[in-house]
Design a protein around this motif. Structure first.
Motif, mmCIF file in Angstrom:
data_model
loop_
_atom_site.group_PDB
_atom_site.id
_atom_site.type_symbol
_atom_site.label_atom_id
_atom_site.label_comp_id
_atom_site.label_asym_id
_atom_site.label_seq_id
_atom_site.Cartn_x
_atom_site.Cartn_y
_atom_site.Cartn_z
ATOM 1 N N ILE A 452 24.998 35.946 28.029
ATOM 2 C CA ILE A 452 26.223 36.746 28.062
ATOM 3 C C ILE A 452 27.145 36.282 26.944
ATOM 4 N N ASP A 453 27.636 37.242 26.158
ATOM 5 C CA ASP A 453 28.516 36.899 25.035
ATOM 6 C C ASP A 453 29.903 36.481 25.510
ATOM 7 N N ALA A 454 30.430 37.212 26.491
ATOM 8 C CA ALA A 454 31.801 36.910 26.907
ATOM 9 C C ALA A 454 32.076 37.484 28.295
ATOM 10 N N ALA A 455 32.974 36.803 29.014
ATOM 11 C CA ALA A 455 33.494 37.339 30.286
ATOM 12 C C ALA A 455 34.753 38.115 29.948
ATOM 13 N N ILE A 456 34.835 39.378 30.382
ATOM 14 C CA ILE A 456 36.004 40.202 30.043
ATOM 15 C C ILE A 456 36.477 40.979 31.275
ATOM 16 N N ASP A 457 37.722 41.425 31.212
ATOM 17 C CA ASP A 457 38.215 42.378 32.205
ATOM 18 C C ASP A 457 37.821 43.772 31.737
ATOM 19 N N THR A 487 33.952 40.133 36.663
ATOM 20 C CA THR A 487 33.831 39.638 38.045
ATOM 21 C C THR A 487 34.686 40.463 39.006
ATOM 22 N N CYS A 488 34.295 40.389 40.271
ATOM 23 C CA CYS A 488 35.066 41.005 41.367
ATOM 24 C C CYS A 488 35.365 42.480 41.109
ATOM 25 N N VAL A 489 34.348 43.239 40.734
ATOM 26 C CA VAL A 489 34.542 44.690 40.587
ATOM 27 C C VAL A 489 34.161 45.362 41.905
ATOM 28 N N ARG A 490 34.613 46.589 42.076
ATOM 29 C CA ARG A 490 34.249 47.360 43.271
ATOM 30 C C ARG A 490 33.718 48.718 42.830
ATOM 31 N N ASP A 491 32.967 49.339 43.720
ATOM 32 C CA ASP A 491 32.520 50.713 43.495
ATOM 33 C C ASP A 491 33.510 51.636 44.210
ATOM 34 N N ASN A 492 33.675 52.858 43.687
ATOM 35 C CA ASN A 492 34.667 53.759 44.287
ATOM 36 C C ASN A 492 34.163 54.429 45.573
ATOM 37 N N GLY A 493 32.979 54.013 46.034
ATOM 38 C CA GLY A 493 32.478 54.561 47.294
ATOM 39 C C GLY A 493 31.441 55.657 47.114
ATOM 40 N N TYR A 494 31.251 56.082 45.856
ATOM 41 C CA TYR A 494 30.277 57.157 45.615
ATOM 42 C C TYR A 494 29.009 56.643 44.930
ATOM 43 N N PHE A 510 35.628 49.837 39.360
ATOM 44 C CA PHE A 510 36.988 49.488 38.919
ATOM 45 C C PHE A 510 37.219 48.031 39.266
ATOM 46 N N GLN A 511 38.323 47.484 38.779
ATOM 47 C CA GLN A 511 38.555 46.047 38.928
ATOM 48 C C GLN A 511 40.012 45.791 39.288
ATOM 49 N N GLY A 512 40.227 44.988 40.325
ATOM 50 C CA GLY A 512 41.576 44.560 40.706
ATOM 51 C C GLY A 512 42.496 45.720 41.005
ATOM 52 N N GLU A 513 43.765 45.552 40.598
ATOM 53 C CA GLU A 513 44.785 46.573 40.882
ATOM 54 C C GLU A 513 44.656 47.770 39.939
ATOM 55 N N ASN A 514 43.968 47.535 38.808
ATOM 56 C CA ASN A 514 43.816 48.618 37.826
ATOM 57 C C ASN A 514 42.829 49.654 38.378
ATOM 58 N N GLN A 515 43.290 50.846 38.650
ATOM 59 C CA GLN A 515 42.438 51.854 39.292
ATOM 60 C C GLN A 515 41.595 52.655 38.285
ATOM 61 N N MET A 529 21.383 48.086 45.668
ATOM 62 C CA MET A 529 22.433 48.925 46.260
ATOM 63 C C MET A 529 23.154 48.191 47.396
ATOM 64 N N ALA A 530 22.414 47.341 48.103
ATOM 65 C CA ALA A 530 22.991 46.631 49.255
ATOM 66 C C ALA A 530 24.157 45.719 48.843
ATOM 67 N N LEU A 531 24.201 45.314 47.577
ATOM 68 C CA LEU A 531 25.253 44.392 47.126
ATOM 69 C C LEU A 531 26.560 45.116 46.808
ATOM 70 N N VAL A 532 26.523 46.440 46.878
ATOM 71 C CA VAL A 532 27.637 47.234 46.365
ATOM 72 C C VAL A 532 28.719 47.489 47.428
ATOM 73 N N ASN A 533 28.599 46.887 48.613
ATOM 74 C CA ASN A 533 29.545 47.242 49.686
ATOM 75 C C ASN A 533 30.885 46.512 49.601
ATOM 76 N N ASP A 534 31.013 45.509 48.749
ATOM 77 C CA ASP A 534 32.283 44.784 48.634
ATOM 78 C C ASP A 534 32.466 44.425 47.161
#
Length: 561
Positions: A452-457, A487-494, A510-515, A529-534
């Motif tokens: 991995i070259d870099a960790a980014i938001d 890190t700590c991204v979420r899926d929008n449910g779809y 999406f990530q954090g408070e930024n929608q 797919m099972a990892l995508v619930n949180d």
């Protein structure tokens, strides 16, 4: 997968480079990891110049090679341009032969038959040259180990010029000239040219006395770029310049054969990845299924309509190749399971009716399933022939050297090689190879690594950021497409599994408070797919997705956890 974040270079140096180039520090960091440390380095990287192409006469024996060819032309000798049946070999032959034909009509080409003759220079090829009054053979992408063959030719008054890029053995053939930057006694500034690259240096040198400049040779670079992409040589130094300009030729004014292949695919702009997955397999399919001559005829065809007919035949060969490759891969996987060999350190499989033309591809497929050094054998005449493929960090060529007591002949690179052995030595070889791999491999290499070259938001991914990443192309070894982690991204449910058998993953993250959301696609990641619930972490490269004429940036997922 092992996720390895590359160590960040010195912070002050990164900030200085970012300031000098007016880019953000992530971009500067990615450049630093590619040894681009100054404004001047960056200028040469982002604006490759033909001035960076080296003088061909810096290569050992180049003056002797040019002198011998000039003598042959002056004396009306017949010259045979000889090359291997893979993409690098057939593009090399097409390149050198098409240039020489602009100077003399006494040129013919020869591609050995994969089945009757096997890899490299063959006695049959030399006999063909002798029977047809050729006094000079130019061997491309092969020949560096053809000690006895070159002596045999010399007895028949046939001279050899060898243009190769494979690792030389302890002895160099006694040819008129041996062009290979990997020779220990060669001081050429770049030693990672492919075979077609060495062929290009030869015609560039021949052009010097004809007052031709590097610009006169740009039209040949579509062939060189195709070979660089297919042979997976480092995409830095001279290779990057040749590939950069070669891609421009492919996209603007390619030779008829390449134009005919593109014409069938309906692609408009090709990247180096498209060359690897669209052009190269079709050129390769000719040598795999029928004969490498088809590829040379396609690549040297002057009439577009005829080239389209050749390309249509090759399209059928490619479809046949896909079928064979699928069937043989399945048979090889069953063999590994039946023999209870899933837990070994290497995969070595053999079936005498497997098609010799696809065993290299099958070896690569097996590595996708069992990530370890792999050899696939088939029967070839009264011997067994194999293609060897390796994994990142393990030198399969060195491992084969340790097993040489059981091998008749072998050659190749760190990550890919070919060999033949006698049937009675197969089991001994298999046991020895497994023992060598077990003893010498660093066990952590057996888990695939993502660097991995870099960790980014995600918020850092702006249109400008993406544009600069795209300008780092063409990508390849030593200049891979930048890979990021967020890190700590979420899926929008779809998010969902897609593809005929639900093997792929399509998410909107999406990530954090930024929608702000980003489309993401993960090929062959459907099972995750099972990892995508949180919240989850992702590793990805950036890609452009075009849908209904609208282009958007998408994340090309490599893994998630």
């Amino acid at each position: 997968m092992r996720w390895t974040l590359k160590p960040a270079p010195d912070k002050e140096k990164i900030e200085k480079l970012a300031q000098d180039l007016q880019v953000d520090s992530t971009i500067a960091n990615v450049l630093f990891q590619r040894n681009i440390e100054t404004f001047e380095d960056a200028k040469n990287f982002f604006r490759p110049s033909l001035d960076a192409i080296h003088d061909p006469f810096l290569m050992k024996d180049m003056d002797a090679a040019v002198a011998r060819i000039e003598t042959a032309i002056a004396n009306n000798e017949n010259i045979l341009v000889y090359g291997d049946y893979d993409v690098d070999g057939t593009t090399s032959v097409s390149l050198v032969a098409s240039y020489l034909k602009t100077i003399t009509p006494n040129i013919a080409t020869y591609i050995p038959d994969r089945y009757a003759e096997g890899y490299g220079v063959s006695y049959l090829g030399i006999d063909f040259a002798h029977d047809n009054d050729f006094s000079l053979i130019i061997a491309l992408d092969c020949g560096i180990k053809a000690i006895e063959k070159v002596s045999y030719a010399s007895e028949k008054n046939i001279d050899f010029i060898i243009c190769d890029h494979h690792k030389p053995g302890p002895e160099i053939p006694k040819a008129v000239a041996v062009l290979n930057a990997k020779r220990e006694d060669c001081t050429y500034p770049f030693d990672e040219l492919c075979g077609c690259g060495v062929g290009f240096k030869l015609i560039q040198a021949l052009g010097v006395s004809r007052d031709q400049t590097i610009e006169d040779f740009v039209p040949y670079l579509d062939l060189v770029a195709t070979a660089i992409a297919a042979d997976i040589v480092p995409m830095n130094g001279e290779n990057r310049v040749l590939a950069y300009y070669g891609l421009q030729v492919i996209n603007q004014n390619p030779r008829n054969g390449i134009k005919a292949i593109i014409h069938q695919t309906k692609k408009t702009v090709l990247t180096i990845t498209d060359v690897v997955f669209i052009i190269a397999p079709r050129i390769n399919a000719a040598g795999r299924i029928k004969h490498g001559n088809y590829a040379v005829e396609l690549l040297t065809e002057m009439d577009f309509d005829s080239a389209v007919e050749f390309a249509a035949s090759i399209e059928i060969f490619n479809a046949d190749r896909k079928e064979l490759d699928k069937r043989i891969t399945n048979e090889a996987l069953i063999q590994i399971i039946d023999n209870k060999e899933e837990e070994r350190f290497s995969s070595v499989v053999f079936q005498e009716d497997w098609h010799k033309g696809v065993i290299g591809i099958v070896a690569s497929r097996l590595i996708e399933k069992y990530y370890r050094p792999t050899l696939v054998f088939t029967k070839s005449g009264d011997k067994l022939a194999a293609s060897a493929r390796s994994i990142k960090g393990f030198d399969v060529y060195n491992a084969l050297e340790e097993c040489s007591e059981f091998i008749e002949q072998f050659g190749g690179h760190k990550y890919a090689a070919g060999l033949t052995l006698l049937p009675e030595n197969y089991q001994n070889f298999k046991n020895k190879f497994e023992a060598v791999v077990e003893r010498t491999i660093d066990k952590k290499l057996l888990t695939p690594e993502i660097t991995i070259d870099a960790a980014i938001d995600l918020s850092e991914i702006t249109p400008k950021f993406f544009r600069i990443i795209q300008q780092m192309a063409p990508f390849g070894p030593m200049n891979m497409k930048p890979t990021f982690t967020s890190t700590c991204v979420r899926d929008n449910g779809y998010g969902k599994q897609v593809g005929a058998d639900k093997t792929h993953l399509k998410l909107t993250v999406f990530q954090g408070e930024n929608q702000k959301t980003y489309n993401a696609i993960g090929f062959n990641l459907g099972a995750k797919m099972a990892l995508v619930n949180d919240e989850f972490d992702i590793v990805y490269a950036l890609d452009e997705n075009e849908w209904n004429g609208r282009k958007t940036v998408q994340l090309l997922l490599k893994d998630l956890k």
